[in-house]
Design a protein around this motif. Structure first.
Motif, PDB file in Angstrom:
ATOM      1  N   VAL A  67       0.865  -1.179   0.000  1.00 23.81           N
ATOM      2  CA  VAL A  67       0.000   0.000   0.000  1.00 23.81           C
ATOM      3  C   VAL A  67       0.905   1.234   0.000  1.00 23.81           C
ATOM      4  N   ILE A  68       0.888   1.951  -1.123  1.00 22.91           N
ATOM      5  CA  ILE A  68       1.750   3.126  -1.252  1.00 22.91           C
ATOM      6  C   ILE A  68       1.190   4.292  -0.441  1.00 22.91           C
ATOM      7  N   ASN A  69      -0.134   4.515  -0.561  1.00 23.59           N
ATOM      8  CA  ASN A  69      -0.750   5.565   0.246  1.00 23.59           C
ATOM      9  C   ASN A  69      -2.232   5.292   0.419  1.00 23.59           C
ATOM     10  N   GLN A  70      -2.819   6.005   1.364  1.00 21.64           N
ATOM     11  CA  GLN A  70      -4.259   5.946   1.625  1.00 21.64           C
ATOM     12  C   GLN A  70      -4.790   7.363   1.630  1.00 21.64           C
ATOM     13  N   THR A  71      -5.923   7.547   0.973  1.00 25.26           N
ATOM     14  CA  THR A  71      -6.537   8.865   0.951  1.00 25.26           C
ATOM     15  C   THR A  71      -8.036   8.736   1.205  1.00 25.26           C
ATOM     16  N   THR A  72      -8.630   9.835   1.610  1.00 26.35           N
ATOM     17  CA  THR A  72     -10.077   9.892   1.797  1.00 26.35           C
ATOM     18  C   THR A  72     -10.700  10.273   0.459  1.00 26.35           C
ATOM     19  N   PRO A  73     -11.688   9.501  -0.010  1.00 24.62           N
ATOM     20  CA  PRO A  73     -12.280   9.823  -1.316  1.00 24.62           C
ATOM     21  C   PRO A  73     -13.100  11.104  -1.270  1.00 24.62           C
ATOM     22  N   LYS A  74     -13.208  11.754  -2.428  1.00 25.60           N
ATOM     23  CA  LYS A  74     -14.100  12.901  -2.543  1.00 25.60           C
ATOM     24  C   LYS A  74     -15.519  12.437  -2.257  1.00 25.60           C
ATOM     25  N   LYS A  75     -16.354  13.366  -1.839  1.00 25.77           N
ATOM     26  CA  LYS A  75     -17.714  13.045  -1.423  1.00 25.77           C
ATOM     27  C   LYS A  75     -18.502  12.332  -2.522  1.00 25.77           C
ATOM     28  N   ASP A  76     -18.385  12.797  -3.781  1.00 24.67           N
ATOM     29  CA  ASP A  76     -19.156  12.169  -4.850  1.00 24.67           C
ATOM     30  C   ASP A  76     -18.690  10.745  -5.126  1.00 24.67           C
ATOM     31  N   LEU A  77     -17.394  10.487  -4.958  1.00 26.61           N
ATOM     32  CA  LEU A  77     -16.879   9.133  -5.145  1.00 26.61           C
ATOM     33  C   LEU A  77     -17.328   8.220  -4.001  1.00 26.61           C
ATOM     34  N   ALA A  78     -17.306   8.727  -2.781  1.00 22.71           N
ATOM     35  CA  ALA A  78     -17.789   7.953  -1.632  1.00 22.71           C
ATOM     36  C   ALA A  78     -19.278   7.656  -1.776  1.00 22.71           C
ATOM     37  N   SER A  80     -20.929   7.383  -4.624  1.00 17.46           N
ATOM     38  CA  SER A  80     -21.051   6.358  -5.668  1.00 17.46           C
ATOM     39  C   SER A  80     -20.713   4.980  -5.117  1.00 17.46           C
ATOM     40  N   TYR A  81     -19.687   4.912  -4.290  1.00 19.66           N
ATOM     41  CA  TYR A  81     -19.300   3.650  -3.662  1.00 19.66           C
ATOM     42  C   TYR A  81     -20.450   3.118  -2.800  1.00 19.66           C
ATOM     43  N   ASN A  82     -21.042   3.985  -1.974  1.00 24.80           N
ATOM     44  CA  ASN A  82     -22.149   3.563  -1.112  1.00 24.80           C
ATOM     45  C   ASN A  82     -23.360   3.133  -1.927  1.00 24.80           C
ATOM     46  N   GLN A  83     -23.657   3.846  -2.998  1.00 18.03           N
ATOM     47  CA  GLN A  83     -24.771   3.455  -3.866  1.00 18.03           C
ATOM     48  C   GLN A  83     -24.480   2.126  -4.540  1.00 18.03           C
ATOM     49  N   HIS A  84     -23.234   1.920  -4.938  1.00 15.97           N
ATOM     50  CA  HIS A  84     -22.840   0.666  -5.583  1.00 15.97           C
ATOM     51  C   HIS A  84     -23.017  -0.523  -4.637  1.00 15.97           C
ATOM     52  N   LEU A  85     -22.771  -0.287  -3.359  1.00 11.28           N
ATOM     53  CA  LEU A  85     -22.955  -1.341  -2.361  1.00 11.28           C
ATOM     54  C   LEU A  85     -24.422  -1.558  -2.024  1.00 11.28           C
ATOM     55  N   GLY A  86     -25.254  -0.597  -2.378  1.00 14.51           N
ATOM     56  CA  GLY A  86     -26.672  -0.707  -2.065  1.00 14.51           C
ATOM     57  C   GLY A  86     -27.020  -0.184  -0.689  1.00 14.51           C
ATOM     58  N   THR A  87     -26.059   0.480  -0.038  1.00 11.21           N
ATOM     59  CA  THR A  87     -26.362   1.024   1.285  1.00 11.21           C
ATOM     60  C   THR A  87     -27.205   2.277   1.171  1.00 11.21           C
ATOM     61  N   GLY A  88     -27.055   2.988   0.053  1.00 10.23           N
ATOM     62  CA  GLY A  88     -27.825   4.197  -0.151  1.00 10.23           C
ATOM     63  C   GLY A  88     -27.429   5.338   0.761  1.00 10.23           C
ATOM     64  N   VAL A  89     -26.321   5.202   1.483  1.00 12.53           N
ATOM     65  CA  VAL A  89     -25.890   6.259   2.392  1.00 12.53           C
ATOM     66  C   VAL A  89     -25.239   7.357   1.562  1.00 12.53           C
ATOM     67  N   ILE A  90     -25.892   8.508   1.529  1.00  8.36           N
ATOM     68  CA  ILE A  90     -25.379   9.648   0.777  1.00  8.36           C
ATOM     69  C   ILE A  90     -24.984  10.727   1.766  1.00  8.36           C
ATOM     70  N   MET A  91     -23.772  11.234   1.609  1.00  4.43           N
ATOM     71  CA  MET A  91     -23.311  12.291   2.494  1.00  4.43           C
ATOM     72  C   MET A  91     -23.760  13.634   1.930  1.00  4.43           C
ATOM     73  N   PRO A  92     -24.453  14.449   2.723  1.00  6.75           N
ATOM     74  CA  PRO A  92     -24.919  15.747   2.237  1.00  6.75           C
ATOM     75  C   PRO A  92     -23.759  16.705   2.020  1.00  6.75           C
ATOM     76  N   ASP A  93     -24.005  17.750   1.207  1.00  6.19           N
ATOM     77  CA  ASP A  93     -22.967  18.749   0.952  1.00  6.19           C
ATOM     78  C   ASP A  93     -22.529  19.449   2.230  1.00  6.19           C
ATOM     79  N   LYS A  94     -23.490  19.870   3.027  1.00  5.53           N
ATOM     80  CA  LYS A  94     -23.153  20.475   4.311  1.00  5.53           C
ATOM     81  C   LYS A  94     -24.330  20.258   5.251  1.00  5.53           C
ATOM     82  N   PRO A  95     -24.048  20.093   6.512  1.00  2.00           N
ATOM     83  CA  PRO A  95     -25.144  19.873   7.455  1.00  2.00           C
ATOM     84  C   PRO A  95     -26.008  21.113   7.575  1.00  2.00           C
TER      85      PRO A  95
END
Length: 107
Positions: A67-78, A80-95
């Motif tokens: 593992v060369i590095n680890q980063t936190t994905p951008k919100k839209d990528l995260a 998409s990942y959650n939607q792909h898993l079927g969790t449907g957890v979407i992070m809002p732009d701002k609370p």
């Protein structure tokens, strides 16, 4: 915690890092990120494919030196990942507060 891991093989893997030791990084629901060009002059899109498609294991172990590095994905990528898993957890732009903009007429 959802992370993008750049591997020494050049692959980018997105998944839920559930344990990280000195020798092994344990990742749940790992997907390889594949950049795809739509056509000349069009933006690159990202696709997910299972990182280890030939196993039923939901968790994989990656050797820490690979593992060369680890980063936190951008919100839209995260998202998409959650939607792909079927969790449907979407992070809002701002609370913010949830408010109703109009009051229904109860006649």
């Amino acid at each position: 915690m959802i992370k993008i891991l750049r591997l020494s093989t050049g692959e980018d893997v997105i998944g839920d890092v559930i344990d990280q030791g000195t020798e092994i990084v344990k990742v749940k629901n790992a997907f390889a990120i594949i950049p795809m060009q739509g056509g000349p002059g069009q933006p690159t899109k990202l696709a997910f494919t299972l990182y280890a498609p030939y196993t039923d294991d939901k968790e994989i172990d990656l050797k820490t030196p690979n593992v060369i590095n680890q980063t936190t994905p951008k919100k839209d990528l995260a998202n998409s990942y959650n939607q792909h898993l079927g969790t449907g957890v979407i992070m809002p732009d701002k609370p913010g507060l949830i408010t109703e903009t109009s009051v229904p007429n109860l006649k």
